[in-house]
Design an enzyme around this catalytic site. Structure first.
Site, PDB file in Angstrom:
ATOM      1  N   HIS A  35      -8.651  -3.181  -1.098  1.00  0.00           N
ATOM      2  CA  HIS A  35      -8.699  -4.189  -0.030  1.00  0.00           C
ATOM      3  C   HIS A  35      -9.924  -3.970   0.863  1.00  0.00           C
ATOM      4  CE1 HIS A  35      -4.161  -4.063  -0.702  1.00  0.00           C
ATOM      5  NE2 HIS A  35      -4.447  -5.348  -0.878  1.00  0.00           N
ATOM      6  N   MET A 182      -6.158   0.806  -8.191  1.00  0.00           N
ATOM      7  CA  MET A 182      -5.498   0.883  -6.884  1.00  0.00           C
ATOM      8  C   MET A 182      -4.608  -0.341  -6.701  1.00  0.00           C
ATOM      9  SD  MET A 182      -7.904   2.719  -4.238  1.00  0.00           S
ATOM     10  CE  MET A 182      -8.735   4.233  -4.685  1.00  0.00           C
ATOM     11  N   ARG A 185       1.535  -1.272  -4.863  1.00  0.00           N
ATOM     12  CA  ARG A 185       2.765  -0.803  -5.516  1.00  0.00           C
ATOM     13  C   ARG A 185       2.676   0.664  -5.936  1.00  0.00           C
ATOM     14  NH1 ARG A 185       2.932  -6.305  -6.962  1.00  0.00           N
ATOM     15  NH2 ARG A 185       4.964  -7.244  -6.545  1.00  0.00           N
TER      16      ARG A 185
END
Ligand code: PAF
Length: 278
Positions: A35, A182, A185
């Protein structure tokens, strides 16, 4: 970093950036380096970057998966603010679904395969929430991770069909040192499960070589099933597809046009991954 939870105030705030470029990074939180890479890319390319954190119930076909989806809001806020994100929109269900939505999306063949085949209604929920976020933020450009490659294709299709004036960028998957993609979860994996989860990436790299050597998918699938059995991980699918339209392929015609996608269950945690063949 400014934080907004309601639609009206963030719209009012964004008024001042009307003639500037706005980068949007939609997320469901439990943020990781993948992210942050999206934030970094958006910051390079836009005047301001807006992240959203919202665990969207309509895209979960499994209530247990929704309930157990990791939520780490305080840590996420620190990570985003350290990464230089300008704005965070983190609405509640009451805000995003104030009016119970009756809208559904059908992306034709694109959502009947791969994830769509195993997660009924998932992409309809994604289409709905992404449309809402696009309408609220009105970004110049939106950023998504390659790990959810089918999602990226679905959103590209959504943008074309609904004529959103928004550019999209698919940012390469960020991997752990040993190759594990990555994913939020991954927080649900114990150390022992995490070791077994590596079979997804190992199978992808192994299968890629076999396919490049000319093997057909049926045979590659059989070999992958064996690898998964050894690790006691349940293979859901491994498929070769055209990179542009996700039409499934039996063998590699052009490596530059091909993507290999995989999904499996480590215990009750469902993971996905993919790699390009060139
Ligand atoms: O990829 C995700 O995190 C979600 O599917 C998205 C795009 C934020 C929509 O809820």
């Amino acid at each position: 970093m400014e934080i907004f939870r309601e639609v009206k105030p963030i719209r009012a705030f964004l008024e001042q950036f009307k003639n500037k470029s706005i980068g949007l990074v939609p997320t469901m939180g439990a943020l990781h380096q993948g992210h942050l890479e999206l934030i970094k890319t958006s910051k390079k390319e836009n005047n301001i970057t807006v992240a959203t954190i919202y665990v969207n119930p309509t895209q979960f076909n499994n209530p247990i998966d929704l309930e157990k989806y990791p939520r780490t809001m305080d840590r996420d806020i620190l990570l985003l603010s350290d990464a230089g994100c300008d704005l965070l929109f983190c609405p509640s269900n009451e805000v995003m679904y104030a009016l119970k939505s009756s809208l559904t999306f059908d992306f034709g063949q694109l959502d009947k395969i791969l994830e769509g085949k195993f997660r009924a209604g998932h992409f309809s929920g994604v289409g709905l929430i992404v449309s809402k976020l696009f309408n609220v933020i009105q970004p110049t450009k939106a950023y998504f991770g390659q790990k959810d490659y089918q999602q990226f294709q679905i959103i590209s299709n959504l943008v074309q069909q609904l004529m959103f004036n928004i550019a999209l960028e698919c940012v390469a998957t960020v991997r752990e040192k040993d190759g594990l993609a990555m994913s939020s979860r991954n927080l649900r994996l114990t150390q022992e499960m995490r070791a077994r989860a590596l079979v997804l990436y190992q199978s992808l790299t192994f299968a890629k070589q076999l396919l490049l050597d000319g093997m057909e998918m049926a045979m590659v699938r059989e070999k992958t099933i064996k690898l998964f059995e050894q690790k006691e991980v349940k293979l859901e699918y491994i498929e070769l597809a055209d990179r542009k339209n996700l039409i499934l392929l039996n063998f590699v015609v052009d490596p530059k046009e091909s993507v290999l996608l995989i999904s499996g269950y480590v215990g009750e945690v469902r993971l996905i991954d993919n790699i390009f063949l060139a």
